[in-house]
Design a protein around this motif. Structure first.
Motif, mmCIF file in Angstrom:
data_model
loop_
_atom_site.group_PDB
_atom_site.id
_atom_site.type_symbol
_atom_site.label_atom_id
_atom_site.label_comp_id
_atom_site.label_asym_id
_atom_site.label_seq_id
_atom_site.Cartn_x
_atom_site.Cartn_y
_atom_site.Cartn_z
ATOM 1 N N ASP A 1 16.565 50.283 66.255
ATOM 2 C CA ASP A 1 16.478 51.128 65.074
ATOM 3 C C ASP A 1 14.989 51.373 64.777
ATOM 4 O O ASP A 1 14.134 50.574 65.179
ATOM 5 C CB ASP A 1 17.158 50.397 63.911
ATOM 6 N N ASP B 1 13.398 53.114 61.341
ATOM 7 C CA ASP B 1 12.967 52.913 59.946
ATOM 8 C C ASP B 1 13.374 51.522 59.451
ATOM 9 O O ASP B 1 14.558 51.203 59.381
ATOM 10 C CB ASP B 1 13.587 53.980 59.032
ATOM 11 N N GLY B 2 12.408 50.725 59.096
ATOM 12 C CA GLY B 2 12.688 49.372 58.604
ATOM 13 C C GLY B 2 12.761 48.341 59.717
ATOM 14 O O GLY B 2 12.813 47.141 59.455
ATOM 15 N N THR B 3 12.782 48.799 60.971
ATOM 16 C CA THR B 3 12.818 47.872 62.107
ATOM 17 C C THR B 3 11.509 47.927 62.887
ATOM 18 O O THR B 3 10.953 46.896 63.273
ATOM 19 C CB THR B 3 14.014 48.185 63.029
ATOM 20 N N GLU C 1 10.273 51.707 55.628
ATOM 21 C CA GLU C 1 11.104 52.818 55.145
ATOM 22 C C GLU C 1 10.923 52.983 53.635
ATOM 23 O O GLU C 1 11.750 53.605 52.968
ATOM 24 C CB GLU C 1 12.566 52.572 55.488
ATOM 25 N N ASN D 1 17.921 46.608 61.117
ATOM 26 C CA ASN D 1 17.563 45.965 59.850
ATOM 27 C C ASN D 1 18.514 46.245 58.714
ATOM 28 O O ASN D 1 18.250 45.826 57.591
ATOM 29 C CB ASN D 1 16.156 46.394 59.404
ATOM 30 N N SER D 2 19.613 46.979 58.971
ATOM 31 C CA SER D 2 20.468 47.320 57.832
ATOM 32 C C SER D 2 21.915 47.468 58.270
ATOM 33 O O SER D 2 22.242 47.416 59.469
ATOM 34 C CB SER D 2 19.999 48.625 57.182
ATOM 35 N N ASP E 1 23.019 49.606 61.078
ATOM 36 C CA ASP E 1 22.904 49.137 62.465
ATOM 37 C C ASP E 1 24.056 48.229 62.877
ATOM 38 O O ASP E 1 24.109 47.778 64.025
ATOM 39 C CB ASP E 1 21.584 48.365 62.654
HETATM 40 CA CA LIG Z 1 16.769 51.001 59.516
#
Ligand SMILES: [Ca+2]
Ligand SMILES: [Ca+2]
Lengths: 320, 320
Positions: B51, B53-55, B59, B244-245, B248
């Motif tokens: 992933d 965004d955020g990984t 984000e 991260n979310s 995923d």
């Molecule tokens: Ca993400």
């Protein structure tokens, strides 16, 4: 320099006769890979795209994926008697291709595709393709289909890869069909195969993740669909493009017109009725070649005359 | 053997503190790459998906692609006065995110996406992304967005590649947006980026091939769309998955449940309000993490505690 590069390439392309086709390939590869060349292209941008049916292997008497579909229908009918009630399945059993391609949308063929290419998991489909490829035989050449790839094109794939190119298949055929064997047969890994696709459906079945094949959002990777597919799946403009029919014209144009990088286009012209097939305007199967052949000289595309340019045709054969 | 592999990995993953997260990564890579291991996996099957965004980068306060879209609207309004008449454009100009995300389908955001991500050629779009990335600055960290990738994840990408893995991005973000910079920023070439896509339209304009971006046949590469996108674009099941979310979770499950090959899942948990952000159930932006975090222990996924597991956070920074 060009002389010595051609001499070197003799080793890499032994199934190509000397002549303008071979020379044009070697000259282009040279031009974009020699560091001192003003037309040098970084390896990451050396994207080469290959049509499959008629370019890397034959498409007659019918495209091999159609042969798979018909064989698959025949294999399943005894186990699934309700199938036999379908008139299009009957047409397959009777070899009535005319009936299958009747109508503007070839409803019969679409029905056969729906039966053989949707409704099962992607793993089940891969198994059926793999089993078929192991057992099926081409009606004329009496060999496994995967032994019928073109030896000169196999050498070309190897030659380009040895020169830092990334080679992709961009075919109207089904991506799921080709990915089963593309790495074994061409050395092209699954992720480098762009083809026609339906959008699979993700489900948990009995706690196990499954992707179920559908024909939803069908993307047909042919004609104008080829540049669209190249952009969607590869994300960059190729610098080399290899095809054999009008279905490849759009990707040949996309590759070679107004490309900021040096580029190369090539058409395999089927001219060898003895060793393979000869057709262009009126193919008995797929592979109509008229407008792309006309455009070739204007665009500077190389046209391969299969009969005179290729020393041998098939990989799985001696010198024919 | 594991001891020495970890010692060796110290060099490869210097921004990871010793601990179970780092150990689990090294143990997995070891297990699938050592020839004598019963769980050895051939290089061609070493597919890792990340992933974005955020990984791989933050984000917050809003996803970077949204920042691009808003900046792009602001850049274009003076030149295209008719744009300013649109109430959603007004909301962007006034920073009224609430108005943009009103309604079940976030009509405002969709409008902004349509304005900034469709109607232009893919080349024009790439130029605008590239220009933006060169000039824009993150509001909190006051750095270029591309300097805010996570250093530990960059090391992980390098470590996996050095061990024969093929690394792909599989993100809900736009493929065309990410492909402009993915190779430069992550070493991930355009063709290894799977993202959300509309189907471009191929045209000849003034004799030149153009692909015009549209939002037609929009494929959203998020949640269940991630395994679907992986199958469609990569064609094989990954053996390692990093997210991260909850978006995923489906690809983590697809990677790790019932996979015939050994597999690995990892979740980056944002726990570091000092150096980056801390959120899970209630992110201020995207990145809700609840069910995937609950599933982690049952599924054996590694959960990275950003605060304690990472020596430093960002690539473009000293030791923080
Ligand atoms: Ca993400
Ligand atoms: Ca063809």
């Amino acid at each position: 320099i060009i002389g010595s590069a051609i001499a070197k390439a003799e080793d890499s392309l032994p199934s190509w006769n000397s002549g303008p086709a071979k020379q044009s390939i070697v000259a282009f590869v040279d031009r974009v890979t020699q560091k001192q060349s003003p037309d040098y292209v970084e390896p990451t941008d050396r994207i080469a795209v290959f049509d499959n049916d008629g370019t890397l292997w034959p498409e007659a008497p019918i495209p091999f994926q159609a042969a798979f579909a018909f064989d698959e229908v025949k294999r399943r009918v005894p186990k699934e008697p309700t199938l036999a009630a379908d008139p299009m399945v009957q047409a397959v059993l009777q070899g009535d291709i005319g009936k299958l391609i009747e109508g503007k949308h070839h409803d019969g063929l679409l029905k056969v595709m729906a039966i053989t290419h949707a409704g099962m998991s992607t793993d089940e489909f891969a198994t059926s393709v793999s089993d078929w490829l192991e057992s099926a035989e081409h009606p004329r050449f009496k060999k496994a289909y995967s032994d019928l790839t073109y030896q000169p094109m196999q050498e070309l794939l190897d030659y380009l890869r040895a020169n830092g190119f990334k080679c992709f298949i961009v075919s109207g055929g089904g991506a799921d069909f080709m990915r089963v064997w593309s790495e074994r047969v061409y050395g092209i890994p699954a992720e480098n195969v762009v083809g026609s696709t339906g959008q699979a459906k993700y489900e948990m079945r009995d706690g196990k993740p499954q992707l179920i094949k559908t024909l939803d959002h069908l993307f047909v990777d042919d004609k104008e669909g080829k540049p669209v597919g190249i952009h969607q799946f590869i994300g960059r403009r190729p610098i080399a493009c290899f095809g054999n029919s009008d279905g490849d014209q759009a990707m040949l144009e996309y590759t070679t017109i107004d490309n900021p990088l040096p580029s190369f286009g090539l058409i395999v012209h089927h001219t060898d009725v003895e060793r393979e097939y000869a057709y262009d305007k009126k193919p008995s199967s797929s592979g109509k070649l008229t407008t792309a052949l006309e455009a070739a000289s204007k665009r500077g595309w190389t046209v391969v005359d299969m009969k005179s340019d290729w020393v041998r045709v098939f990989r799985g054969s001696g010198s024919e």
